[in-house]
Design a protein around this motif. Structure first.
Motif, PDB file in Angstrom:
ATOM      1  N   UNK A   1      59.888 -32.694 -26.959  1.00 47.95           N
ATOM      2  CA  UNK A   1      60.368 -33.945 -27.538  1.00 47.95           C
ATOM      3  C   UNK A   1      59.367 -34.557 -28.498  1.00 47.95           C
ATOM      4  N   UNK A   2      58.100 -34.604 -28.086  1.00 48.43           N
ATOM      5  CA  UNK A   2      57.075 -35.191 -28.950  1.00 48.43           C
ATOM      6  C   UNK A   2      56.845 -34.350 -30.204  1.00 48.43           C
TER       7      UNK A   2
ATOM      8  N   UNK B   1      59.136 -43.557 -29.963  1.00 46.70           N
ATOM      9  CA  UNK B   1      59.826 -43.137 -28.739  1.00 46.70           C
ATOM     10  C   UNK B   1      58.893 -42.237 -27.942  1.00 46.70           C
ATOM     11  N   UNK B   2      58.605 -42.610 -26.714  1.00 48.22           N
ATOM     12  CA  UNK B   2      57.701 -41.828 -25.868  1.00 48.22           C
ATOM     13  C   UNK B   2      58.503 -40.933 -24.935  1.00 48.22           C
ATOM     14  N   UNK B   3      58.516 -39.649 -25.229  1.00 49.87           N
ATOM     15  CA  UNK B   3      59.253 -38.723 -24.378  1.00 49.87           C
ATOM     16  C   UNK B   3      58.576 -38.553 -23.022  1.00 49.87           C
ATOM     17  N   UNK B   4      57.270 -38.731 -22.970  1.00 49.62           N
ATOM     18  CA  UNK B   4      56.584 -38.649 -21.692  1.00 49.62           C
ATOM     19  C   UNK B   4      57.085 -39.699 -20.720  1.00 49.62           C
ATOM     20  N   UNK B   5      57.277 -40.909 -21.206  1.00 55.41           N
ATOM     21  CA  UNK B   5      57.765 -42.000 -20.360  1.00 55.41           C
ATOM     22  C   UNK B   5      59.234 -41.789 -20.009  1.00 55.41           C
TER      23      UNK B   5
ATOM     24  N   UNK C   1      52.375 -51.087 -28.556  1.00 54.95           N
ATOM     25  CA  UNK C   1      51.432 -50.384 -29.429  1.00 54.95           C
ATOM     26  C   UNK C   1      50.396 -49.563 -28.658  1.00 54.95           C
ATOM     27  N   UNK C   2      50.745 -49.185 -27.426  1.00 47.34           N
ATOM     28  CA  UNK C   2      49.858 -48.340 -26.624  1.00 47.34           C
ATOM     29  C   UNK C   2      50.554 -47.002 -26.398  1.00 47.34           C
ATOM     30  N   UNK C   3      50.154 -46.003 -27.189  1.00 47.91           N
ATOM     31  CA  UNK C   3      50.830 -44.718 -27.140  1.00 47.91           C
ATOM     32  C   UNK C   3      49.936 -43.577 -26.728  1.00 47.91           C
ATOM     33  N   UNK C   4      50.349 -42.381 -27.116  1.00 49.18           N
ATOM     34  CA  UNK C   4      49.638 -41.174 -26.731  1.00 49.18           C
ATOM     35  C   UNK C   4      48.547 -40.802 -27.720  1.00 49.18           C
TER      36      UNK C   4
ATOM     37  N   UNK D   1      53.490 -43.943 -35.220  1.00 47.79           N
ATOM     38  CA  UNK D   1      54.452 -44.432 -34.244  1.00 47.79           C
ATOM     39  C   UNK D   1      54.147 -43.919 -32.853  1.00 47.79           C
ATOM     40  N   UNK D   2      53.736 -42.656 -32.772  1.00 50.50           N
ATOM     41  CA  UNK D   2      53.382 -42.094 -31.467  1.00 50.50           C
ATOM     42  C   UNK D   2      52.100 -42.726 -30.929  1.00 50.50           C
ATOM     43  N   UNK D   3      51.127 -42.921 -31.792  1.00 52.86           N
ATOM     44  CA  UNK D   3      49.852 -43.493 -31.357  1.00 52.86           C
ATOM     45  C   UNK D   3      49.966 -44.977 -31.019  1.00 52.86           C
ATOM     46  N   UNK D   4      50.744 -45.700 -31.837  1.00 52.87           N
ATOM     47  CA  UNK D   4      50.860 -47.151 -31.678  1.00 52.87           C
ATOM     48  C   UNK D   4      52.341 -47.545 -31.689  1.00 52.87           C
TER      49      UNK D   4
END
Length: 196
Positions: A59-60, A16-20, A100-103, A91-94
């Protein structure tokens, strides 16, 4: 809960990407399309919305902390706790939800460290703050904290498994910052309050 299910759930939470999500809630551009292209708090901050950046950071970090804390709370074996920590970070990275494009994992790693040891997390955060205050480079601050974290872990954590996890997370975090390293070396990295 089955140990494998716990690990999978940690990965999905990490995805889950909190930034997005926060950027969308605030009506901001998708952070993957602006600035550094990284869906993390630093890039969200470049939008000018400090609250959005803070919520992204919290969140992250929280998603890194929660599954590891729960695994410890339910007294799962140390090995399982370690896999949970690695899974939420991966999960955060991929992230499966974002192709599969994360932070880059800075806040999520901090959350994992917080679950392992508040003092460990505090030292890593202090390292970040000091370097950022001196240089205004978030990437350099993150790289420094990542480089120091395994040493802090060695001094503070009694479980060798946790120390190995911190080392692995640090290596992955540094790897995810490889483009920043190149820019720092050639002088093209953009810092806060600096002209790129």
């Amino acid at each position: 809960m089955n140990n494998a299910v716990f690990v999978i759930a940690a990965y999905l939470l990490g995805s889950i990407s909190f930034g997005i999500l926060v950027s969308k809630a605030f009506g901001l551009p998708d952070p993957r399309t602006v600035g550094s292209g990284n869906p993390g708090a630093t890039n969200v901050l470049r939008s000018g919305k400090k609250l959005a950046a803070l919520l992204t950071l919290l969140g992250d970090a929280a998603k890194g902390w929660l599954p590891v804390w729960l695994a410890q709370y339910y007294a799962l074996p140390v090995g399982v706790v370690c896999w949970v920590a690695v899974a939420v970070f991966l999960g955060h990275l991929y992230p499966v939800f974002y192709r599969f494009k994360g932070g880059k994992g800075v806040a999520t790693a901090l959350g994992v460290l917080l679950a392992f040891s508040p003092l460990l997390a505090g030292l890593a955060l202090l390292s970040w703050i000091v370097v950022f205050a001196l240089t205004r480079f978030s990437s350099l601050a993150a790289l420094t904290a990542a480089a120091l974290a395994p040493g802090f872990a060695w001094l503070l954590l009694p479980q060798i498994g946790y120390i190995i996890v911190v080392f692995v997370l640090s290596l992955l975090l540094i790897w995810r910052h490889r483009s920043n390293i190149r820019k720092l070396l050639d002088g093209s990295e953009a810092g806060f309050g600096k002209k790129s």
